[in-house]
Design a protein around this motif. Structure first.
Motif, short mmCIF file in Angstrom:
data_model
loop_
_atom_site.label_atom_id
_atom_site.label_comp_id
_atom_site.label_asym_id
_atom_site.label_seq_id
_atom_site.Cartn_x
_atom_site.Cartn_y
_atom_site.Cartn_z
N CYS A 1 0.78 -0.99 0.01
CA CYS A 1 -0.08 -0.08 -0.05
C CYS A 1 0.85 1.20 0.13
CB CYS A 1 -0.73 -0.32 1.27
SG CYS A 1 -1.94 1.47 1.44
N HIS A 2 0.60 2.16 -0.74
CA HIS A 2 1.39 3.44 -0.92
C HIS A 2 0.52 4.58 -0.13
CE1 HIS A 2 -1.12 4.96 -4.32
NE2 HIS A 2 -0.78 6.18 -4.06
N GLY A 3 -1.04 4.16 0.03
CA GLY A 3 -1.50 5.35 0.98
C GLY A 3 -3.01 4.93 0.29
N VAL A 4 -3.97 5.55 1.05
CA VAL A 4 -5.37 5.58 0.72
C VAL A 4 -6.06 7.02 0.95
CG1 VAL A 4 -5.70 3.26 1.18
CG2 VAL A 4 -6.11 4.81 2.75
N LEU B 1 -3.89 11.16 -0.36
CA LEU B 1 -3.78 10.31 0.66
C LEU B 1 -4.32 10.98 2.07
CD1 LEU B 1 -0.43 8.73 -0.76
CD2 LEU B 1 -2.92 8.31 -1.40
N ARG B 2 -4.61 10.07 2.82
CA ARG B 2 -4.79 10.56 4.28
C ARG B 2 -3.34 10.98 4.95
NH1 ARG B 2 -6.07 6.75 7.87
NH2 ARG B 2 -7.44 8.03 8.86
N PRO B 3 -3.56 12.07 5.61
CA PRO B 3 -2.48 12.56 6.27
C PRO B 3 -1.44 11.61 6.89
CG PRO B 3 -4.31 14.07 6.93
CD PRO B 3 -4.79 12.67 6.20
N SER B 4 -2.03 10.65 7.55
CA SER B 4 -1.25 9.64 8.21
C SER B 4 -0.37 8.73 7.19
CB SER B 4 -1.88 8.59 8.95
OG SER B 4 -3.12 8.27 8.34
N CYS B 5 -1.02 8.67 5.94
CA CYS B 5 -0.32 7.90 4.86
C CYS B 5 1.04 8.56 4.59
CB CYS B 5 -1.02 7.85 3.73
SG CYS B 5 -2.74 6.89 4.05
N TYR B 6 1.47 9.82 4.83
CA TYR B 6 2.57 10.46 4.62
C TYR B 6 3.69 10.13 5.68
CZ TYR B 6 -0.30 12.66 1.03
OH TYR B 6 -1.27 12.90 -0.02
N ASN B 7 3.42 9.53 6.68
CA ASN B 7 4.33 9.00 7.72
C ASN B 7 3.88 7.81 8.30
OD1 ASN B 7 6.51 9.04 9.48
ND2 ASN B 7 5.55 10.53 11.04
N ALA C 1 7.91 0.08 0.73
CA ALA C 1 8.87 0.07 1.93
C ALA C 1 8.78 1.45 2.63
CB ALA C 1 10.24 0.14 1.28
N ARG C 2 8.49 2.72 1.94
CA ARG C 2 8.81 3.85 2.49
C ARG C 2 7.55 4.67 2.22
NH1 ARG C 2 12.45 3.49 -1.02
NH2 ARG C 2 14.02 2.60 0.31
N SER C 3 7.24 5.76 2.99
CA SER C 3 5.98 6.81 2.81
C SER C 3 6.31 7.80 1.61
CB SER C 3 5.54 7.41 4.02
OG SER C 3 5.31 6.71 5.25
N VAL C 4 5.51 7.99 0.96
CA VAL C 4 5.62 9.02 -0.11
C VAL C 4 5.59 10.70 0.45
CG1 VAL C 4 4.49 7.52 -1.78
CG2 VAL C 4 3.02 9.09 -0.76
N GLN C 5 6.09 11.57 -0.21
CA GLN C 5 6.12 12.77 0.09
C GLN C 5 4.81 13.49 -0.16
OE1 GLN C 5 9.15 14.25 1.47
NE2 GLN C 5 9.68 12.07 1.60
N ILE C 6 4.77 14.28 0.81
CA ILE C 6 3.46 15.42 0.82
C ILE C 6 3.46 16.14 -0.73
CG2 ILE C 6 1.97 16.97 1.72
CD1 ILE C 6 2.95 15.79 4.50
N SER D 1 -2.52 20.98 0.45
CA SER D 1 -3.52 21.77 1.34
C SER D 1 -4.27 22.65 0.63
CB SER D 1 -2.28 22.62 2.22
OG SER D 1 -1.66 21.78 3.20
N GLU D 2 -3.86 23.22 -0.47
CA GLU D 2 -4.44 24.03 -1.31
C GLU D 2 -5.83 23.37 -2.23
OE1 GLU D 2 -3.55 25.64 -5.89
OE2 GLU D 2 -1.80 26.34 -4.59
N PHE D 3 -5.21 22.10 -2.40
CA PHE D 3 -6.32 21.33 -3.13
C PHE D 3 -7.63 20.81 -2.17
CE2 PHE D 3 -7.92 16.73 -3.46
CZ PHE D 3 -8.49 17.08 -4.53
#
Length: 306
Positions: free
Chosen positions: A102-105, A172-178, A249-254, A259-261
């Protein structure tokens, strides 16, 4: 989705009198976890759903089934698997957990807004969605919707705003970036993923119909996988399986404009579909033309082989 791997695992557990938990698309187009005790019920769990699922009382239900002596198969995202283990206070020999690469949802709120926006554009309510429509091939998968009028629409995933922004990590949900559960840290027994490296690692089955990669993380996971007796099986290293699953393996960057979106979605009367479309990054024309050419040549080759 993961090809035939999930239903095969589910069947092995059900044949032993066990219960399967997985995510389904509800009639109201929300995504939630539910249980299955028959293969007919398992069918609803098949298919990718790029939305955070509602777990309802599933953790409690899993615990009760385990206490009653029944075997349980739980499938979900790495964070959901990690959360279940925390809730149970550790692992159980009656529980087998399967997570995805999973890369995030995205959150359910955005999906709800988008479904309504699609319904408005279609002139009728959306009643079904396929996030991975493979009618044009596994690699060229599309996003397909069906409305109450019976109209079916399918576009290439990269051309649908919801799917494009998901793949660009914007929604992605905020938690997905970390995420603290990535890279095997969920303690799942098995991890399933698309084997995007199939052309290089298992060319024998590279037919553009889809190939699955499975990481065996525990002895329990390996035992269950062996019971499925897959027709095609190749032993690969974890690096080979996940080499083209960048978010494993690692979280994607924000993204810069995230935020603007989301602030723009709060504006009264905003046209959700148009707003989302404005944030989709378009690839340069030469890249799009080259991709189209490769897809056409691939289709021709498949027809010649047949």
């Amino acid at each position: 989705s993961s090809g035939v791997v999930f239903p095969a695992l589910a069947k092995a557990v059900i044949d032993e009198g066990g219960v399967v938990f997985g995510a389904v698309m509800e009639p109201d187009m929300t995504v939630g976890h539910t249980e299955a005790e028959t293969m007919e019920e398992v069918q609803r769990m098949r298919g990718s759903k790029y939305v955070q699922s509602d777990l309802y009382s599933v953790f409690f239900d899993v615990k009760e089934y385990i206490k009653s002596g029944r075997k349980v198969l739980f499938t979900g995202t790495p964070c959901q698997v990690a959360g279940l283990h925390k809730y149970l206070g550790g692992k159980s020999d009656r529980l087998v957990t399967v997570d995805i690469a999973c890369h995030g949802v995205p959150g359910p709120g955005l999906w709800e807004m988008y479904v309504k926006a699609l319904g408005k554009r279609a002139g009728s309510e959306i009643t079904a969605a396929d996030f991975r429509d493979k009618s044009k091939g596994w690699r060229r998968y599309g996003f397909k919707t069906v409305s109450t009028s019976g109209t079916s629409t399918s576009v290439r995933a990269s051309e649908d705003p919801y799917m494009a922004l998901f793949m660009q990590d914007m929604t992605l949900r905020p938690s997905c970036y970390n995420c603290p559960a990535k890279g095997g840290r969920s303690c799942s027994d098995l991890t399933v993923a698309d084997l995007w490296s199939v052309a290089r690692t298992a060319p024998q089955i590279n037919d553009d119909r889809g190939a699955s990669g499975v990481l065996v993380n525990t002895h329990s996971g390996g035992e269950l996988l062996e019971k499925t007796k897959p027709e095609y099986k190749f032993e690969l290293s974890p690096d080979e399986v996940m080499s083209e699953n960048g978010g494993f393996a690692r979280s994607v960057q924000i993204p810069e404009r995230r935020s603007e979106f989301f602030e723009g979605l709060k504006v009264a009367g905003v046209d959700v579909y148009r707003h989302m479309s404005r944030y989709v990054k378009r690839k340069p024309l030469p890249q799009r033309l080259m991709r189209s050419l490769r897809s056409t040549l691939s289709s021709i080759r498949r027809r010649i082989v047949k």
